[in-house]
Write an enzyme that holds these catalytic residues in place. Structure first.
Site, mmCIF file in Angstrom:
data_model
loop_
_atom_site.group_PDB
_atom_site.id
_atom_site.type_symbol
_atom_site.label_atom_id
_atom_site.label_comp_id
_atom_site.label_asym_id
_atom_site.label_seq_id
_atom_site.Cartn_x
_atom_site.Cartn_y
_atom_site.Cartn_z
ATOM 1 N N HIS A 77 -15.434 2.260 -63.474
ATOM 2 C CA HIS A 77 -15.253 1.640 -62.395
ATOM 3 C C HIS A 77 -16.442 0.811 -62.201
ATOM 4 O O HIS A 77 -17.688 0.832 -62.810
ATOM 5 C CB HIS A 77 -15.333 2.974 -61.088
ATOM 6 C CG HIS A 77 -14.685 2.173 -59.887
ATOM 7 N ND1 HIS A 77 -15.892 1.365 -59.066
ATOM 8 C CD2 HIS A 77 -13.746 2.012 -59.063
ATOM 9 C CE1 HIS A 77 -15.501 0.981 -57.863
ATOM 10 N NE2 HIS A 77 -13.939 1.381 -58.041
ATOM 11 N N GLU A 100 -9.343 -4.446 -61.157
ATOM 12 C CA GLU A 100 -9.964 -4.404 -59.867
ATOM 13 C C GLU A 100 -11.141 -5.618 -60.238
ATOM 14 O O GLU A 100 -12.075 -5.620 -60.482
ATOM 15 C CB GLU A 100 -10.948 -3.281 -59.586
ATOM 16 C CG GLU A 100 -10.140 -1.841 -59.326
ATOM 17 C CD GLU A 100 -10.564 -0.990 -58.277
ATOM 18 O OE1 GLU A 100 -10.176 -0.557 -57.181
ATOM 19 O OE2 GLU A 100 -11.819 -0.761 -58.623
HETATM 20 P P1 PGA Z 1 -11.534 -0.824 -51.563
HETATM 21 O O1 PGA Z 1 -12.390 -0.227 -52.754
HETATM 22 O O2 PGA Z 1 -10.228 -0.400 -51.500
HETATM 23 O O3 PGA Z 1 -12.667 -0.013 -50.335
HETATM 24 O O4 PGA Z 1 -11.830 -2.082 -51.470
HETATM 25 C C1 PGA Z 1 -11.525 -0.368 -53.949
HETATM 26 C C2 PGA Z 1 -12.201 0.435 -55.098
HETATM 27 O O5 PGA Z 1 -13.603 0.447 -55.246
HETATM 28 O O6 PGA Z 1 -11.739 1.084 -56.065
#
Ligand code: PGA
Length: 259
Positions: free
Chosen positions: A96, A167
């Protein structure tokens, strides 16, 4: 049709086991009424066992947010993949961006991804660029990060036990109005499938689930998935709000209409 996958990343919340159980049970109740969606909650490790117990009989699984790559040894503060499995985790987030920000490299993520799959879990490997430049150089970075993170896993592991979560780091933690446009999600999802296709072949590229994460909300979830051409979502803040998260889960229905 492939099942949609909704993963909740609870990060460092909530503070107490009572709150964790209460949020989880509400999510479990609403998920039980929905077909065609796999729901995974990744709580912090201290809540993992309690929620794993609550997850038996139901369609919500639990996962860990991070593990170490070694299965035994003197590694203070680390959790092994075997411990996570025995505590009930069936999924593991790997790489992540908030771990990468603290120093985790793609080489570390690759070792972790191998270890979690070897020990029976599905690995959710997170990739994403820090920023976008108008010349599109971020695509090369994304490709390097993805291939480096997949360095140790076999085609079989990729086909059966891997999910890619795209992401874009600059999209995490913003307002839903600022979330990525579906057409940009679509373009990036196609790019990721092409990278996988070139490296591992068309069967794997077609089958590999790709999730989008970053400021997902009840308002944008359906269009990100259906116009963005992804298989599901990785949700941060809104996964701690049972009502909002329940709308996100329900919105995975192909004919979901926004009110
Ligand atoms: P968020 O976070 O939906 O609060 O933007 C996503 C993540 O960090 O996986």
């Amino acid at each position: 049709m492939k099942k949609k996958i909704i993963v909740g990343n609870w990060k460092m919340s909530p503070a107490t086991p009572e709150e964790a159980k209460s949020i989880f049970l509400k999510i479990k109740r609403s998920a039980s009424r929905v077909r065609g969606v796999s729901v995974v909650i990744c709580p912090s490790d201290v809540h993992l066992m309690a929620l794993a117990k609550l997850s038996s009989k139901g369609n919500v699984r639990v996962g860990v947010q991070n593990v170490f790559w070694e299965d035994k040894g003197s590694f203070t503060g680390q959790i092994s993949p075997a411990q996570a499995w025995n505590a009930g985790a069936r999924y593991a987030l790997v790489g992540h961006s908030e771990k990468r920000k603290l120093g985790e490299t793609s080489a570390d993520a690759a070792k972790k991804l191998f270890a979690v799959i070897r020990d029976g879990m599905t690995g959710i490997i997170c990739v994403g660029e820090d920023t976008r430049d108008k010349d599109g150089n971020f695509f090369a970075l994304l490709k390097d990060q993805l291939l480096a993170s997949l360095a140790h896993i076999s085609r079989h592991m990729l086909l059966h036990s891997t999910i890619v979560a795209y992401e874009p780091v600059w999209e995490i933690g913003r307002s839903d109005l600022q979330a990525m446009k579906s057409r940009d999600v679509h373009e990036t999802a196609i790019f990721i499938r092409k990278v996988i296709n070139d490296a591992f072949g068309p069967d794997i590229a077609r089958a590999l689930p790709i999730l989008y994460g970053g400021s997902v909300s009840p308002e944008n979830a359906h269009s990100i998935v259906y116009e963005g051409g992804v298989d599901g979502l990785l949700v941060g803040r809104q996964s701690l709000e049972p009502q909002a998260f329940s709308v996100i889960i329900k919105s995975m229905h192909p004919r979901h209409a926004r009110k």
